[in-house]
Structure formats: structure tokens, C-alpha cells
Design a protein around this motif. Structure first.
Motif, mmCIF file in Angstrom:
data_model
loop_
_atom_site.group_PDB
_atom_site.id
_atom_site.type_symbol
_atom_site.label_atom_id
_atom_site.label_comp_id
_atom_site.label_asym_id
_atom_site.label_seq_id
_atom_site.Cartn_x
_atom_site.Cartn_y
_atom_site.Cartn_z
ATOM 1 N N ALA A 1 7.589 -11.380 -6.414
ATOM 2 C CA ALA A 1 6.715 -10.641 -7.329
ATOM 3 C C ALA A 1 6.082 -9.435 -6.651
ATOM 4 C CB ALA A 1 5.625 -11.552 -7.874
ATOM 5 N N LYS A 2 6.085 -9.419 -5.308
ATOM 6 C CA LYS A 2 5.391 -8.363 -4.576
ATOM 7 C C LYS A 2 6.330 -7.449 -3.800
ATOM 8 C CE LYS A 2 1.223 -11.182 -3.970
ATOM 9 N NZ LYS A 2 0.323 -11.839 -2.991
ATOM 10 N N VAL A 3 7.554 -7.884 -3.558
ATOM 11 C CA VAL A 3 8.487 -7.124 -2.727
ATOM 12 C C VAL A 3 9.713 -6.751 -3.547
ATOM 13 C CG1 VAL A 3 10.003 -7.220 -0.706
ATOM 14 C CG2 VAL A 3 7.714 -8.224 -0.601
ATOM 15 N N ASN A 4 10.135 -5.504 -3.436
ATOM 16 C CA ASN A 4 11.380 -5.046 -4.046
ATOM 17 C C ASN A 4 12.359 -4.698 -2.934
ATOM 18 O OD1 ASN A 4 10.519 -5.174 -6.766
ATOM 19 N ND2 ASN A 4 9.431 -3.240 -6.532
ATOM 20 N N ASN A 5 13.454 -5.438 -2.864
ATOM 21 C CA ASN A 5 14.511 -5.098 -1.928
ATOM 22 C C ASN A 5 15.835 -5.590 -2.500
ATOM 23 O OD1 ASN A 5 14.621 -7.855 -1.410
ATOM 24 N ND2 ASN A 5 13.698 -7.724 0.610
ATOM 25 N N PHE A 6 16.904 -5.480 -1.736
ATOM 26 C CA PHE A 6 18.204 -5.906 -2.234
ATOM 27 C C PHE A 6 18.173 -7.372 -2.673
ATOM 28 C CE2 PHE A 6 20.424 -2.599 0.652
ATOM 29 C CZ PHE A 6 20.319 -1.641 -0.341
ATOM 30 N N GLY A 7 17.549 -8.220 -1.845
ATOM 31 C CA GLY A 7 17.536 -9.645 -2.138
ATOM 32 C C GLY A 7 16.823 -9.982 -3.432
#
Length: 717
Positions: free
Chosen positions: A423-429
Motif C-alpha cells: 500500500a505504501k511502495v510502488n515497484n515492479f513487485g
């Protein structure tokens, strides 16, 4: 930044230029390129410059000049610019398709179709989008739907919103012409929602235009809605008035006005529209204009016999054009399908050649009792198929929405596990988990990071890349069982262009193979966490979150053995809250509980080493055990604790010390310890006596003495 890295970043921006449509998008790209080149004292390569110039000509409607520049890019590209050459061929195919030159369009699409097995999602999205467009123009609507749907899937994978919008439009147009207006309108609505979300005037105008066309031609009774869309399209496309899409919209809108006897409105745009259509040189638009011209003249009272002759002539030309289109489309379709079969067979053979290894890897993962111990073997097997600098398995917890990078290994060995909050991190995963889609990238740049994570240079969101070295080839795929996302697989390489379509299919096959094993692994981990939590609860005082008295019995033998074997000192302190009964009697038990919690927090603040152990011994009495600490430091920490508690918010009306919360402390310091718990009991008794002395002395104080180890015989006696 190294020159090669700079060129990669410049090329990476150009590759996604379709996501910045119209002249405003072009201006933004040019401005960013200029800033990047000034920052790194670099310049565009010959091929990159030709590609950018071709885009500029195309968006200004200068198609002949655009063709020349895209040809230059395709011919002059260097090895690391192969993706630019692919896109140049796609743009050339698109332009020739608009001009009605179907075989020339196919010639350029073929250059990319020959490499389908080697491509990642972005060029595939653009290729399939433009093939669907070509088959719309060739009136092959079943094929247009087929390639439009392929384009939608590839566009979603590539995060290419523009390709997806156009693919939805093409699929919707063809479904309408196949007499399926309901699904056609649903796709147009979906395309309009995406276009409005990204707020690009040209794209919004494009959707409105074809939305209006579907409504006016295939939905009786929706004429007001059709006019709304035509008018909106005209407004949004005015920046590109001479462009094919803008002219097509204005022709359809003019036809709509004539059909509804609104001649004056239709004639307002006629002179400029006629000249711009003639200048573009597109046969399809020319014929449409001529048909409308006959209708215009008929309504103006021109000679009917002459108009009928013209109409017959145009109808004959149109029939010849359609017959030619039919012949061309049959030939082109056969050739495209032949190329697709060849590429599919090539991919299938490559998958089949490696399937046994993938199956062995899946079985190794599925049967591992301790997966982390098997990861070196798994990684070695992975490297027989994939050029990999890193491989990993992350577990997803739907309840907490956390992604646990638990089993990751690189060329230097196992990597430290870490957990991120999706909910707080946007990355490839997190993108893979949220979309349930594979990410397949042949080259990672700031622009691709932006497309998937919303941030450029987003290595900080992933501790795997703390050294700043981003992988250049990436494959990530979700592990799904039924409708449940269990985690994801990841394989990455530092070199570009390492993973082709057969790699993707093999990796997705591996994810399918281990889904049940991952489910079982997660259940085992959940069970282990439950046991750990149960154990934690069983040894923890629920009010103060310190250890309880029961755990003291388990811990003391271990501490005594540790201090004896390592010759470390042991310190013991009994802590009593002064006048605690009076506090409870005057303010109630809740206030008493809050005072206990506050004192426990203060103890955690002062005694925060891994060698410090805190207990609630009973009622208002707390206990501190500390190893590897000298007597002076222990006394200082106890003094700090008393001062901190006196400054806390909880008050004690029963306290004679201005209502402050105070402590009485009895403590001993044992510089040496034999491995005998009876010594601990004796030291504990001494601490208890010191506490009694502190209370007799008026409370709000500490008594600390040294405990010297007596002879064992004396203890026994």
C-alpha cells in the motif's frame, strides 16, 4: 553517468514517445531530451535524431518527410538501438497503411514480425495495435478484433496507455461493423475512461470521434449522443487539424450533419476540409470527401444528371478499391499468419527444449523442507536457461498486503530477506501483485520505471538495488492458485535484451508448477508464526509487554550458564512503584495500570540492549536483569530510570513527593558467577533486601550493592 548509460536513457525516453501524444507531448519529450543531454554533455545518435525528426514530421502531417526519417533510423541504428529500429518500422507501416499502401505497410511490419519471439511487451503492443489498425482499413474486421485483443493484452503488460486506447478503439469499430454494437460501445466507454484519466487532448479526441461514428452508424436513436462525441472530438483534435484522425472525424461529422439536413453547418468547414484532405493524399479519405461533395452539391441544386454520373464514377472507383483491398487483405493475412506460425513454432520448440529443466526446478522447490538451503541449487539450474544475476521468490500476504522478499539469491549468495507494504511502495513487485500480470522488460530505464512505479530512478523502494545498479533485463510473474495471489517469481540480468518470449513462457510455467508448493510453504510459515506468537504470549505480561514471572524460571538457568561460561557480570534490580496502593485507591485501577505501563516503557528506554531483560515480577513490582555491564553503568541507568519516571505524565496523589510517580529500587551487581542457579537465588534475595532498605529509607531511592560469590559449600549448607 557513463556515455552508454546516457544513450540508454535517451533511447528509453524515445521508445515511450507514443505515451506523449500530439504536439504538446512532443514538446515535453524534446525539453527533457535537451535537459538530459546538457546534464551529461551528450547528444542524440544519428538514428535517434532521425527517429525524433520522423515523429515531429508525422505529428505535423508531413508524411513524406516522416517516411524518409524513419527509413534513416531503420538503416542507421546501432546494435543497442534495435528497439528504435523496430518502432521505426512500425511507424512506417502505420503511415503506409493510412496512405492505402497495404503491401508497403506489411513490408515494414514484417521486419518486426520476424523478431516477435525476441520482443518484450512494448514493441509487441505497438505492433499488434497497428496490425489491428491495418485490418480495420482492409475491412477485415474479424482479424482486426483478433489483433486488437492481442494489443490490449500486450499494452496492459507494457503499461502503454496510448496503445491500449487505440487497440480498444480498433476492436470496438470492428465489433460494430460485425453487428455487435453493445460490446463495441462498452470498449469505447473503456477507452474514453482511460483517455480522460491521462488527460491527453489528442487521445480523448480520437476516442470521441470513433465513439460518435459507432453511435451514428450502428445505434439508431442515439443521434444526440453521436453529435456530442463528434463535437467533442473536433474540439480536442483541433491542434492536429491536418492529421488523418482529425480529418476522418471532420468527414464523419460533416456526413452526420448532411444526413440531418444541416447544410449550413456542414458547409462552414468545407473549403479548409477539402484542401487538407487533398494535401494528405489518402485514398480512403479522398473517396469519402468525393461522396460528401456529391451530396453537398445535390442539396445545393446542382445538375442531377451530372451528379449521378459522378456518383456512379465514385462508386465504381470505390468498388475497385474494395476489390483491391479484398485481394490485398487475403494475401497479407496469409503472409501475416504464416509468419505468426513460424514464430509460434520457434517459441514452442524453445519452450519444449527447456521444459524438463523447468519441471526439475519446480519439483526441487516443491519438495524442499527448508527452501533457503536449496536456493543455491535452484539458482544454478535457473542459470542453465536464463542469463541471471539474481533469482527470487517473494511471498504475498493478502491480509497484511505485504510482499515478503524471502528467498532471493544472487551471484554472491543469499540476500537478506525484507518485507514491503504494497500500500505504501510502488515497484515492479507490487505492480505484479496488484495487476496479476507478468512484467517482461528487455531494457530498464528511468522511463520504464516511471511507467510501472510512478517514479524515476526508484531503486530506494527496493533494498535489492541499494548500490544503485539496476538490472537491465527483467522477468517477474505472479504465482496464482485459483483466484489467490501467493507471491511472485523474479529473474533479472544486468545486460540488456536477455529474455525472449520463450523465457517468459517458461517462467510462467514455473510459477504454475510451484503454486501449490508455495501455498503449502506459506501455510507452514503461518503455522510457525502462530507457534511463535503463542510462545510470545505465553511468556509475556499482557499489560506491560515485558516478560512474565513464568519466563523467569526458563531464562535464569540460561543466563547463569552464559555468564559463567563467558565470565561476564550479572546485575539484578527489583523495581517497586511507591505508594501504588494509594494511587489505585484514589484514582482507580485503570490509572494504576497506566502507571505500570508508563514505568515499563521507561525501563525499555533505559535498558534497551540485547543483554537486558525486563519482567513484571508481580503486582507493582518489576524486575531488571542485565549481563555484560559494570556496576557504575548499571547504577547510572537506574538513576536515569528514576529521573525519567519522575518526569512522566502519570501522577500519584498518594506520593509525598509533590504528587510525582517515584520508584524504590533494590539492586545487586555480581562481577563473577559460577554455573549454579543457587547463586542467582542468593543474589536475588540480596536485591530484595536492598529494596526493603530503600523503602525503609523513605522510598524514591535506590540501593545497589556488590554481590560476591560465596563458596558453594556455604550455599549448600
Amino acid at each position: 553517468m557513463a556515455d552508454t548509460q546516457t544513450q540508454r536513457e535517451l533511447t528509453g525516453l524515445l521508445i515511450r514517445i507514443a505515451e506523449y501524444p500530439a504536439l504538446t507531448g512532443l514538446a515535453e519529450i524534446k525539453q527533457r531530451l535537451k535537459a538530459m543531454m546538457a546534464r551529461d554533455n551528450s547528444q542524440l545518435s544519428v538514428a535517434a535524431d532521425a527517429f525524433l525528426t520522423g515523429i515531429e514530421h508525422d505529428r505535423h502531417g508531413r508524411l513524406e518527410q516522416a517516411i524518409e526519417q524513419f527509413q534513416h533510423c531503420a538503416e542507421l541504428h546501432q546494435s543497442h538501438e534495435l528497439r528504435l529500429a523496430d518502432l521505426s518500422h512500425i511507424y512506417l507501416g502505420s503511415i503506409y497503411g493510412e496512405l492505402g499502401e497495404s503491401f508497403l505497410a506489411y513490408h515494414h511490419y514484417k521486419q518486426v514480425l520476424d523478431r516477435v519471439a525476441d520482443l518484450d511487451a512494448l514493441p509487441l503492443a505497438m505492433l499488434y495495435t497497428n496490425l489491428s489498425d491495418l485490418f480495420v482499413q482492409l475491412k477485415r474486421h474479424q482479424e482486426a478484433v483478433h489483433y486488437g485483443r492481442m494489443a490490449c493484452r500486450a499494452s496492459a503488460d507494457a503499461q502503454s496507455h496510448q496503445s491500449r486506447i487505440i487497440a480498444l478503439i480498433n476492436t470496438g469499430i470492428s465489433l460494430a461493423r460485425l453487428e455487435q454494437p453493445a460490446p463495441a460501445l462498452a470498449l469505447m466507454e473503456q477507452a474514453l475512461a482511460i483517455a480522460c484519466e491521462h488527460q491527453v487532448a489528442r487521445t480523448i479526441g480520437l476516442v470521441h470521434s470513433y465513439y460518435g461514428m459507432v453511435l451514428s452508424q450502428h445505434c439508431q436513436g442515439r443521434q444526440a449522443d453521436a453529435e456530442h462525441h463528434y463535437a467533442a472530438a473536433t474540439h480536442h483534435l483541433q491542434e492536429m487539424a491536418g492529421n488523418f484522425d482529425s480529418l476522418a472525424n471532420r468527414l464523419h461529422y460533416t456526413e452526420f450533419l448532411l444526413q440531418h439536413n444541416r447544410l449550413d453547418e456542414a458547409l462552414q468547414d468545407w473549403p479548409q476540409l477539402s484542401s487538407q484532405v487533398a494535401a494528405l493524399g489518402c485514398t480512403e479519405l479522398d473517396h469519402h470527401l468525393q461522396r460528401l461533395d456529391i451530396e453537398r452539391l445535390r442539396r445545393l441544386g446542382a445538375d442531377q444528371q451530372r451528379l449521378e454520373a459522378q456518383q456512379q464514377f465514385i462508386a465504381t472507383l470505390e468498388q475497385e478499391r474494395l476489390a483491391s483491398l479484398h485481394r490485398e487483405s487475403e494475401l497479407l493475412l496469409n503472409q501475416v499468419q504464416r509468419l505468426e506460425r513460424q514464430q509460434s513454432q520457434r517459441i514452442a520448440q524453445q519452450v519444449n527444449d527447456n521444459l524438463d529443466v523447468i519441471t526439475e526446478i519446480g519439483q526441487l522447490i516443491a519438495t524442499a523442507d527448508k527452501l533457503e538451503q536449496q536456493m543455491p541449487k535452484v539458482f544454478a539450474d535457473i542459470q542453465t536457461i536464463f542469463n541471471a544475476s539474481e533469482f527470487g521468490i517473494a511471498l504475498y500476504d493478502n491480509n497484511s498486503n505485504q510482499l515478503d522478499y524471502r528467498y532471493y539469491i544472487g551471484e554472491q549468495g543469499l540476500l537478506s530477506p525484507f518485507v514491503i507494504d504494497c500500500a505504501k511502495v510502488n515497484n515492479f513487485g507490487t505492480h505484479v501483485i496488484a495487476t496479476r500480470q507478468t512484467i517482461h522488460l528487455s531494457e530498464v530505464t528511468d522511463e520504464t520505471l516511471m511507467a510501472y512505479s510512478g517514479q524515476r530512478g526508484n531503486s530506494k523502494s527496493n533494498p535489492l538495488y541499494d548500490d544503485g545498479a539496476l538490472p537491465q533485463s527483467v522477468l517477474l510473474t505472479p504465482v496464482i492458485l485459483g483466484n489467490e495471489v501467493l507471491g511472485m517469481l523474479s529473474v533479472q540480468a544486468m545486460a540488456t535484451n536477455q529474455y525472449q518470449q520463450h523465457h517468459r513462457q517458461l517462467f510462467e510455467q514455473l510459477a504454475n508448477l510451484i503454486a501449490i508448493a508455495l501455498k503449502n510453504l506459506r501455510q507452514r510459515q503461518d503455522l510457525q508464526r502462530s507457534y511463535q506468537e503463542l510462545e510470545r504470549v505465553s511468556i509475556t505480561d499482557q499489560l506491560t509487554q515485558t516478560y512474565n514471572r513464568h519466563h523467569l524460571k526458563t531464562l535464569v538457568p540460561k543466563l547463569v550458564n552464559h555468564c559463567a561460561s563467558s565470565e561476564q557480570p550479572l546485575a539484578i534490580a527489583l523495581v517497586d512503584i511507591d505508594h501504588f496502593k494509594g494511587l489505585n485507591d484514589s484514582l482507580g485501577h485503570y490509572a494504576g495500570d497506566q502507571a505500570l505501563v508508563a514505568v515499563a516503557e521507561a525501563m525499555r528506554f533505559c535498558f534497551n540492549r540485547q543483554y537486558d531483560y525486563l519482567f513484571r515480577y508481580g503486582g507493582d513490582e518489576l524486575l531488571i536483569l542485565a549481563t555484560d555491564i559494570d556496576q557504575a553503568d548499571f547504577a547510572a541507568k537506574l538513576q536515569q530510570l528514576q529521573q525519567l519516571v519522575a518526569s512522566l505524565a502519570p501522577r500519584n496523589p498518594a506520593s509525598p513527593y509533590q504528587g510525582r510517580l517515584t520508584l524504590s529500587i533494590g539492586a545487586v551487581h555480581c562481577p563473577q558467577f559460577a554455573n549454579d542457579t543457587r547463586l542467582f537465588n542468593a543474589a536475588f534475595e540480596t536485591a530484595d533486601q536492598q529494596l526493603y532498605q530503600a523503602k525503609r529509607a523513605g522510598r524514591n531511592g535506590q540501593r545497589l550493592t556488590q554481590f560476591l560469590q560465596p563458596a558453594t559449600a556455604a550455599i549448600a549448607g
